[in-house]
Design an enzyme around this catalytic site. Structure first.
Site, PDB file in Angstrom:
ATOM      1  N   LYS A 128     -19.641  30.735  19.161  1.00 44.25           N
ATOM      2  CA  LYS A 128     -18.872  31.412  18.105  1.00 44.25           C
ATOM      3  C   LYS A 128     -19.836  31.787  16.987  1.00 44.25           C
ATOM      4  CE  LYS A 128     -14.378  32.161  17.043  1.00 44.25           C
ATOM      5  NZ  LYS A 128     -13.174  32.174  17.887  1.00 44.25           N
TER       6      LYS A 128
HETATM    7  N1  LIG Z   1      -8.569  37.947  18.120  1.00 45.96           N
HETATM    8  C1  LIG Z   1      -8.545  37.189  19.200  1.00 45.96           C
HETATM    9  O1  LIG Z   1      -8.623  37.683  20.333  1.00 45.96           O
HETATM   10  C2  LIG Z   1      -8.386  35.707  19.086  1.00 45.96           C
HETATM   11  C3  LIG Z   1      -8.103  35.093  17.889  1.00 45.96           C
HETATM   12  N2  LIG Z   1      -7.852  33.746  17.873  1.00 45.96           N
HETATM   13  C4  LIG Z   1      -7.516  33.057  16.635  1.00 45.96           C
HETATM   14  O2  LIG Z   1      -6.285  33.566  16.123  1.00 45.96           O
HETATM   15  C5  LIG Z   1      -6.275  33.475  14.693  1.00 45.96           C
HETATM   16  C6  LIG Z   1      -5.998  34.853  14.110  1.00 45.96           C
HETATM   17  O3  LIG Z   1      -7.006  35.741  14.560  1.00 45.96           O
HETATM   18  P1  LIG Z   1      -6.811  37.321  14.569  1.00 45.96           P
HETATM   19  O4  LIG Z   1      -5.387  37.639  14.733  1.00 45.96           O
HETATM   20  O5  LIG Z   1      -7.813  37.854  15.492  1.00 45.96           O
HETATM   21  O6  LIG Z   1      -7.280  37.676  13.094  1.00 45.96           O
HETATM   22  P2  LIG Z   1      -6.859  38.944  12.220  1.00 45.96           P
HETATM   23  O7  LIG Z   1      -7.941  39.087  11.222  1.00 45.96           O
HETATM   24  O8  LIG Z   1      -6.517  40.099  13.077  1.00 45.96           O
HETATM   25  O9  LIG Z   1      -5.510  38.451  11.518  1.00 45.96           O
HETATM   26  C7  LIG Z   1      -5.462  37.299  10.727  1.00 45.96           C
HETATM   27  C8  LIG Z   1      -4.073  37.199  10.141  1.00 45.96           C
HETATM   28  O10 LIG Z   1      -3.950  35.975   9.431  1.00 45.96           O
HETATM   29  C9  LIG Z   1      -3.427  36.254   8.127  1.00 45.96           C
HETATM   30  N3  LIG Z   1      -3.898  35.240   7.204  1.00 45.96           N
HETATM   31  C10 LIG Z   1      -5.160  35.044   6.746  1.00 45.96           C
HETATM   32  N4  LIG Z   1      -5.181  34.036   5.865  1.00 45.96           N
HETATM   33  C11 LIG Z   1      -3.915  33.576   5.780  1.00 45.96           C
HETATM   34  C12 LIG Z   1      -3.298  32.539   5.052  1.00 45.96           C
HETATM   35  N5  LIG Z   1      -4.004  31.780   4.234  1.00 45.96           N
HETATM   36  N6  LIG Z   1      -1.971  32.351   5.209  1.00 45.96           N
HETATM   37  C13 LIG Z   1      -1.264  33.126   6.045  1.00 45.96           C
HETATM   38  N7  LIG Z   1      -1.784  34.113   6.763  1.00 45.96           N
HETATM   39  C14 LIG Z   1      -3.092  34.340   6.621  1.00 45.96           C
HETATM   40  C15 LIG Z   1      -3.945  37.635   7.801  1.00 45.96           C
HETATM   41  O11 LIG Z   1      -3.195  38.234   6.765  1.00 45.96           O
HETATM   42  C16 LIG Z   1      -3.766  38.309   9.142  1.00 45.96           C
HETATM   43  O12 LIG Z   1      -2.419  38.715   9.298  1.00 45.96           O
HETATM   44  C17 LIG Z   1      -7.625  32.866  14.324  1.00 45.96           C
HETATM   45  O13 LIG Z   1      -7.492  31.467  14.261  1.00 45.96           O
HETATM   46  C18 LIG Z   1      -8.499  33.236  15.507  1.00 45.96           C
HETATM   47  O14 LIG Z   1      -9.625  32.381  15.638  1.00 45.96           O
HETATM   48  C19 LIG Z   1      -7.842  33.006  19.006  1.00 45.96           C
HETATM   49  C20 LIG Z   1      -8.122  33.582  20.214  1.00 45.96           C
HETATM   50  C21 LIG Z   1      -8.504  34.958  20.331  1.00 45.96           C
HETATM   51  O1  LIG Z   2     -12.755  37.097  23.638  1.00 49.41           O
HETATM   52  C1  LIG Z   2     -13.591  36.242  23.410  1.00 49.41           C
HETATM   53  O2  LIG Z   2     -14.685  36.183  23.945  1.00 49.41           O
HETATM   54  C2  LIG Z   2     -13.349  35.108  22.446  1.00 49.41           C
HETATM   55  C3  LIG Z   2     -12.136  35.233  21.597  1.00 49.41           C
HETATM   56  C4  LIG Z   2     -12.185  34.098  20.624  1.00 49.41           C
HETATM   57  O3  LIG Z   2     -12.999  34.103  19.725  1.00 49.41           O
HETATM   58  C5  LIG Z   2     -11.292  32.972  20.759  1.00 49.41           C
HETATM   59  O4  LIG Z   2     -10.691  32.790  21.814  1.00 49.41           O
HETATM   60  O5  LIG Z   2     -11.178  32.184  19.807  1.00 49.41           O
END
Ligand SMILES: NC(=O)C1=CN([C@@H]2O[C@H](COP(=O)(O)OP(=O)(O)OC[C@H]3O[C@@H](n4cnc5c(N)ncnc54)[C@H](O)[C@@H]3O)[C@@H](O)[C@H]2O)C=CC1
Ligand SMILES: O=C(O)CCC(=O)C(=O)O
Length: 438
Positions: A128
């Site tokens: 990461k």
């Molecule tokens: N993007 C991906 O494919 C993956 C993401 N994740 C995890 O999912 C989570 C979200 O990631 P993404 O959706 O990609 O990020 P993103 O940046 O697209 O969205 C993050 C969301 O969380 C909200 N947020 C941020 N701080 C906040 C707070 N203090 N209270 C409430 N809401 C808040 C933002 O407003 C936004 O809606 C993270 O923990 C990330 O590590 C896990 C697996 C894969």
């Molecule tokens: O798609 C990936 O390689 C990793 C996504 C990721 O950062 C996660 O699963 O937390």
């Protein structure tokens, strides 16, 4: 209720004030991971001999990322790439841009990738990356320069067969396009396989954008079946309305569930009658905030945790479910879209209350699963249809859920511990077979 008022904590520490260093809510992200490893060690049998491997990241790179700002000055940002483990294959995991990124956080996120990739049996270790920056305060040009400089700095250790980044919080397909281009310029050839989550026109995969949210839905739906909870009309509360939360909300809604609350960084909206995720996304794009969504009422940030719902989907950041709010959660099922949203002490409290948790390392593995499909497609330069990708994704997630649920039943443990038993065993078996000597 604060941690010091919590009877469970009082039983553990006495009824006086808990010093902050003993307050379970103060646990750091890597400590959370280490505690999860401690909990699983008794189940590892002879492989426990190798358990120290899981506690130490294989490689940590800390980089200075200097960029020219638009006003002509120079700013420096701290960046990281951590390769927690490569026993089962190259490191794999996203890159986060956020003002609160720390080394401990990236170490934990990297370790959770090791566990997650093994949980769904992908031929990867865990990695990461992150840069401590508030992207909301920077122009697109500044973010492009940051991404390119960061990529060059970590270029020492990434590569299609070494470590493959992908999007995470505040990074997206455009970020991946810049990373791919920078790495390619530096190695003198187009290397699509160095990152995943790219735009489809640059060797990205169909289905990747929705994949994490889709996996949250698939594992959530399987858990609901096991618990006898009907999907039609199920009340869902979602924290985080980005890549993961928005897709999860949309897919649950498509299948008849009711999205009763959405919280993002701008606020929290609620409707007992249900919110339309399409309208919410449109509103967010138009206004830049989730609040003032027509047909919703705004509630306080902390009230979100007490909302009447059947399923809670934390899909924002780590350490959201703590001893400050766990006892107020009304959901029977929590599906962790975010990484590390629940601290171990809250995990225990929720288990005692009979709440089932589909843990992050399983629930959000859909993203990296389609990243794996993307990497395979890039290597073979042969691209699959969206239907094919979704079918394969559903199968991987559904089968992983069912086999891990069986392990949970067999050992009488939580689903999180069951996933750690299986994943840690897979990683340590590889470690033991490979041996130690160069
Ligand atoms: N993007 C991906 O494919 C993956 C993401 N994740 C995890 O999912 C989570 C979200 O990631 P993404 O959706 O990609 O990020 P993103 O940046 O697209 O969205 C993050 C969301 O969380 C909200 N947020 C941020 N701080 C906040 C707070 N203090 N209270 C409430 N809401 C808040 C933002 O407003 C936004 O809606 C993270 O923990 C990330 O590590 C896990 C697996 C894969
Ligand atoms: O798609 C990936 O390689 C990793 C996504 C990721 O950062 C996660 O699963 O937390």
């Amino acid at each position: 209720m604060t941690a010091t008022q919590d009877p469970a904590q009082q039983k553990k520490y006495g009824a006086h004030d808990i010093p902050s260093y003993l307050d379970p809510n103060n646990i750091g992200p890597y400590e959370i991971y280490l505690e999860q490893v401690e909990r699983v060690t008794p189940y590892l049998g002879k492989l426990a001999y190798w358990v120290e491997t899981l506690k130490r990241p294989k490689r940590i790179l800390v980089v200075d990322v200097p960029i020219h700002l638009d006003d002509g000055t120079v700013a420096h940002f701290e960046g990281y790439r951590v390769q927690h483990n490569t026993s089962r294959g190259p490191a794999k995991g996203g890159v986060r841009f956020h003002q609160d990124v720390t080394l401990s956080e990236v170490m934990a996120l990297s370790a959770w990738m090791t566990v997650k990739n093994a949980a769904v049996n992908l031929p990867y270790g865990g990695g990461k990356g992150g840069v401590r920056i508030d992207p909301r305060k920077h122009s697109t040009g500044e973010l492009e320069r940051l991404t390119r400089r960061y990529t060059t700095e970590i270029g020492l250790i990434i590569g299609p067969e070494k470590d493959i980044p992908a999007p995470d919080v505040n990074t997206n397909p455009q970020t991946m396009a810049w990373m791919m281009d920078t790495y390619s310029m530096n190695v003198g050839r187009t290397s699509t396989g160095v990152v995943t989550g790219k735009p489809v026109s640059l060797g990205g995969s169909l289905g990747r954008a929705d994949a994490t949210g889709r996996g949250v839905f698939v594992t959530g739906a399987e858990a609901m079946r096991k618990l006898g909870m009907p999907m039609e009309g199920a009340r869902i509360a979602i924290q985080g309305f980005g890549n993961v939360g928005e897709a999860a909300a949309r897919i649950f809604h498509q299948h008849g569930a009711k999205i009763v609350a959405i919280q993002d960084v701008t606020g929290t909206v609620y409707s007992a009658a249900g919110l339309d995720p399409h309208a919410a996304l449109e509103h967010l794009r138009r206004t830049g905030k989730i609040t003032d969504l027509p047909g919703s009422e705004e509630i306080g940030r902390d009230e979100f945790w007490s909302v009447d719902c059947d399923v809670l989907v934390p899909a924002a950041l780590e350490k959201q479910i703590t001893l400050e709010n766990a006892d107020r959660i009304k959901a029977r099922l929590i599906v962790e879209g975010a990484n590390g949203p629940t601290i171990p002490a809250a995990d225990d409290l929720l288990a005692e209350k009979g709440v089932t948790i589909v843990p992050d390392v399983l629930a959000n593995a859909g993203g990296v699963t389609v990243s794996y499909f993307e990497w395979v497609q890039d290597f073979s330069s042969f691209f699959w249809t969206e239907d094919e990708i979704n079918r394969r994704l559903d199968r991987v997630m559904g089968e992983a859920f069912l086999s891990l649920w069986e392990v949970k039943e067999q050992h009488g443990v939580t689903l999180r511990t069951a996933v750690y038993i299986v994943s840690c065993t897979r990683v340590l078996e590889a470690r033991a077979l490979r041996g130690l000597y160069p």
